[in-house]
Design a protein around this motif. Structure first.
Motif, PDB file in Angstrom:
ATOM      1  N   GLU A  35       0.810  -1.219   0.000  1.00 42.21           N
ATOM      2  CA  GLU A  35       0.000   0.000   0.000  1.00 42.21           C
ATOM      3  C   GLU A  35       0.842   1.267   0.000  1.00 42.21           C
ATOM      4  O   GLU A  35       0.433   2.290  -0.524  1.00 42.21           O
ATOM      5  CB  GLU A  35      -0.931   0.038   1.224  1.00 42.21           C
ATOM      6  CG  GLU A  35      -2.037  -0.968   1.192  1.00 42.21           C
ATOM      7  CD  GLU A  35      -1.694  -2.225   1.969  1.00 42.21           C
ATOM      8  OE1 GLU A  35      -0.493  -2.541   2.142  1.00 42.21           O
ATOM      9  OE2 GLU A  35      -2.634  -2.909   2.396  1.00 42.21           O
ATOM     10  N   LYS A  36       2.021   1.205   0.578  1.00 43.13           N
ATOM     11  CA  LYS A  36       2.851   2.407   0.715  1.00 43.13           C
ATOM     12  C   LYS A  36       3.644   2.741  -0.548  1.00 43.13           C
ATOM     13  O   LYS A  36       4.343   3.742  -0.592  1.00 43.13           O
ATOM     14  CB  LYS A  36       3.807   2.241   1.900  1.00 43.13           C
ATOM     15  CG  LYS A  36       4.788   1.098   1.734  1.00 43.13           C
ATOM     16  CD  LYS A  36       5.609   0.896   2.983  1.00 43.13           C
ATOM     17  CE  LYS A  36       6.514  -0.308   2.847  1.00 43.13           C
ATOM     18  NZ  LYS A  36       7.288  -0.537   4.050  1.00 43.13           N
ATOM     19  N   ARG A 101      -4.633   4.188  -0.666  1.00 45.66           N
ATOM     20  CA  ARG A 101      -4.509   2.833  -0.115  1.00 45.66           C
ATOM     21  C   ARG A 101      -3.961   2.857   1.308  1.00 45.66           C
ATOM     22  O   ARG A 101      -4.400   2.091   2.166  1.00 45.66           O
ATOM     23  CB  ARG A 101      -3.616   1.981  -1.020  1.00 45.66           C
ATOM     24  CG  ARG A 101      -4.268   1.702  -2.376  1.00 45.66           C
ATOM     25  CD  ARG A 101      -3.387   0.895  -3.282  1.00 45.66           C
ATOM     26  NE  ARG A 101      -3.350  -0.481  -2.807  1.00 45.66           N
ATOM     27  CZ  ARG A 101      -2.310  -1.285  -2.944  1.00 45.66           C
ATOM     28  NH1 ARG A 101      -1.207  -0.869  -3.521  1.00 45.66           N
ATOM     29  NH2 ARG A 101      -2.356  -2.518  -2.501  1.00 45.66           N
ATOM     30  N   SER A 102      -3.011   3.748   1.594  1.00 43.37           N
ATOM     31  CA  SER A 102      -2.462   3.853   2.958  1.00 43.37           C
ATOM     32  C   SER A 102      -3.505   4.411   3.922  1.00 43.37           C
ATOM     33  O   SER A 102      -3.616   3.939   5.055  1.00 43.37           O
ATOM     34  CB  SER A 102      -1.218   4.728   2.965  1.00 43.37           C
ATOM     35  OG  SER A 102      -0.170   4.086   2.287  1.00 43.37           O
ATOM     36  N   ASN A 104      -6.758   4.134   3.611  1.00 42.01           N
ATOM     37  CA  ASN A 104      -7.720   3.047   3.831  1.00 42.01           C
ATOM     38  C   ASN A 104      -7.166   1.994   4.787  1.00 42.01           C
ATOM     39  O   ASN A 104      -7.904   1.432   5.597  1.00 42.01           O
ATOM     40  CB  ASN A 104      -8.123   2.396   2.505  1.00 42.01           C
ATOM     41  CG  ASN A 104      -9.073   3.264   1.716  1.00 42.01           C
ATOM     42  OD1 ASN A 104      -9.739   4.134   2.265  1.00 42.01           O
ATOM     43  ND2 ASN A 104      -9.131   3.037   0.423  1.00 42.01           N
ATOM     44  N   ARG A 105      -5.873   1.731   4.699  1.00 39.02           N
ATOM     45  CA  ARG A 105      -5.248   0.760   5.606  1.00 39.02           C
ATOM     46  C   ARG A 105      -5.312   1.251   7.056  1.00 39.02           C
ATOM     47  O   ARG A 105      -5.630   0.485   7.962  1.00 39.02           O
ATOM     48  CB  ARG A 105      -3.801   0.532   5.181  1.00 39.02           C
ATOM     49  CG  ARG A 105      -3.037  -0.421   6.074  1.00 39.02           C
ATOM     50  CD  ARG A 105      -1.569  -0.492   5.659  1.00 39.02           C
ATOM     51  NE  ARG A 105      -0.791  -1.189   6.635  1.00 39.02           N
ATOM     52  CZ  ARG A 105      -0.446  -2.471   6.548  1.00 39.02           C
ATOM     53  NH1 ARG A 105      -0.812  -3.187   5.512  1.00 39.02           N
ATOM     54  NH2 ARG A 105       0.290  -3.033   7.491  1.00 39.02           N
ATOM     55  N   GLU A 106      -5.010   2.548   7.267  1.00 37.32           N
ATOM     56  CA  GLU A 106      -5.047   3.104   8.622  1.00 37.32           C
ATOM     57  C   GLU A 106      -6.469   3.086   9.162  1.00 37.32           C
ATOM     58  O   GLU A 106      -6.693   2.717  10.322  1.00 37.32           O
ATOM     59  CB  GLU A 106      -4.493   4.532   8.645  1.00 37.32           C
ATOM     60  CG  GLU A 106      -3.100   4.703   8.066  1.00 37.32           C
ATOM     61  CD  GLU A 106      -2.046   3.861   8.725  1.00 37.32           C
ATOM     62  OE1 GLU A 106      -1.512   4.282   9.748  1.00 37.32           O
ATOM     63  OE2 GLU A 106      -1.749   2.770   8.214  1.00 37.32           O
ATOM     64  N   SER A 108      -8.964   1.126   8.295  1.00 37.92           N
ATOM     65  CA  SER A 108      -9.343  -0.264   8.549  1.00 37.92           C
ATOM     66  C   SER A 108      -8.738  -0.768   9.856  1.00 37.92           C
ATOM     67  O   SER A 108      -9.405  -1.449  10.648  1.00 37.92           O
ATOM     68  CB  SER A 108      -8.902  -1.141   7.375  1.00 37.92           C
ATOM     69  OG  SER A 108      -9.213  -2.478   7.605  1.00 37.92           O
ATOM     70  N   GLY A 109      -7.474  -0.434  10.084  1.00 36.38           N
ATOM     71  CA  GLY A 109      -6.817  -0.840  11.330  1.00 36.38           C
ATOM     72  C   GLY A 109      -7.470  -0.227  12.556  1.00 36.38           C
ATOM     73  O   GLY A 109      -7.670  -0.900  13.572  1.00 36.38           O
ATOM     74  N   GLU A 141       2.552   1.475  12.397  1.00 29.98           N
ATOM     75  CA  GLU A 141       2.369   1.726  10.966  1.00 29.98           C
ATOM     76  C   GLU A 141       3.400   2.733  10.447  1.00 29.98           C
ATOM     77  O   GLU A 141       3.878   2.609   9.320  1.00 29.98           O
ATOM     78  CB  GLU A 141       0.952   2.238  10.690  1.00 29.98           C
ATOM     79  CG  GLU A 141      -0.124   1.193  10.890  1.00 29.98           C
ATOM     80  CD  GLU A 141      -0.099   0.127   9.813  1.00 29.98           C
ATOM     81  OE1 GLU A 141      -0.519   0.402   8.685  1.00 29.98           O
ATOM     82  OE2 GLU A 141       0.354  -0.992  10.111  1.00 29.98           O
ATOM     83  N   PHE A 146       3.932   3.037   6.435  1.00 33.97           N
ATOM     84  CA  PHE A 146       2.612   3.274   5.862  1.00 33.97           C
ATOM     85  C   PHE A 146       2.082   4.672   6.152  1.00 33.97           C
ATOM     86  O   PHE A 146       1.060   5.073   5.618  1.00 33.97           O
ATOM     87  CB  PHE A 146       1.613   2.219   6.339  1.00 33.97           C
ATOM     88  CG  PHE A 146       1.926   0.857   5.778  1.00 33.97           C
ATOM     89  CD1 PHE A 146       1.616   0.541   4.473  1.00 33.97           C
ATOM     90  CD2 PHE A 146       2.570  -0.087   6.554  1.00 33.97           C
ATOM     91  CE1 PHE A 146       1.922  -0.694   3.945  1.00 33.97           C
ATOM     92  CE2 PHE A 146       2.875  -1.334   6.042  1.00 33.97           C
ATOM     93  CZ  PHE A 146       2.558  -1.636   4.733  1.00 33.97           C
TER      94      PHE A 146
END
Length: 195
Positions: A35-36, A101-102, A104-106, A108-109, A141, A146
């Motif tokens: 993602e990063k 994407r990053s 969204n990853r954060e 989601s986490g 992260e 990320f």
């Protein structure tokens, strides 16, 4: 939007070849790229394609500015993706794929961390525990690359507390990426002019 319709080869069924859109190849590349990182340059090497339509560099650059995904042949690497942008407005913070994407990853986490707290008491002890867990996640992260820094704060009003609503406000610096490197050259007549 993909500009290239190369000849694709599929090793799954004995290596059959067909001319098709680059969209499926792009989706696969995005799925395996962290993602990063942006799936361009050396990260954008695409295997299993041959003879994409030949385009000169100025046309590839023009299409990239219009957010078309194109490929070009890079000596020693093969075919690479030139540019991959999102459909966000050109002035938006979310034009880079790695940024969205990053983020969204954060998000989601943080959601995963918050789930066990739903249904529990709305107390200062519980909120401190949640804040500590979120801060630990964001720090991990950052160390993994990320984000380049992130801050999450818990927010609620008196009415929110009565209704059982809690807001997590996230502010972060995305990983960013190097998308172009320019080399400027000047000439000097003597060695003393090099400083």
């Amino acid at each position: 939007v993909c500009a290239s319709w190369p000849i694709l080869s599929n090793s799954f069924d004995g290596g059959s070849q067909y001319r098709g859109s680059l969209c499926g190849t792009l989706a696969g590349k995005i799925a395996i790229t962290p993602e990063k990182e942006e799936p361009i340059g050396i990260n954008g090497v695409v295997r299993g394609i041959r003879r994409p339509p030949r385009m000169r560099t100025p046309l590839i650059n023009s299409l990239a500015k219009l957010r078309f995904v194109t490929t070009r042949r890079e000596e020693g690497l093969g075919h690479i993706l030139v540019s991959v942008k999102t459909a966000a407005h050109p002035d938006s913070d979310y034009t880079r794929l790695s940024t969205i994407r990053s983020v969204n990853r954060e998000i989601s986490g943080i959601r995963d961390i918050c789930k066990p707290y739903i249904g529990k008491e709305f107390s200062s002890t519980r909120l401190a525990s949640l804040q500590t867990a979120i801060n630990g996640f964001l720090k991990a992260e950052k160390e993994a690359g990320f984000n380049q820094g992130a801050l999450a704060s818990l927010s609620y009003t008196r009415a929110d507390k009565i209704m059982g609503r809690l807001t997590v406000k996230l502010k972060m610096i995305p990983p960013f990426s190097i998308e172009a490197i320019t080399i400027e050259t000047t000439l000097a007549a003597e060695e003393s002019e090099l400083t």
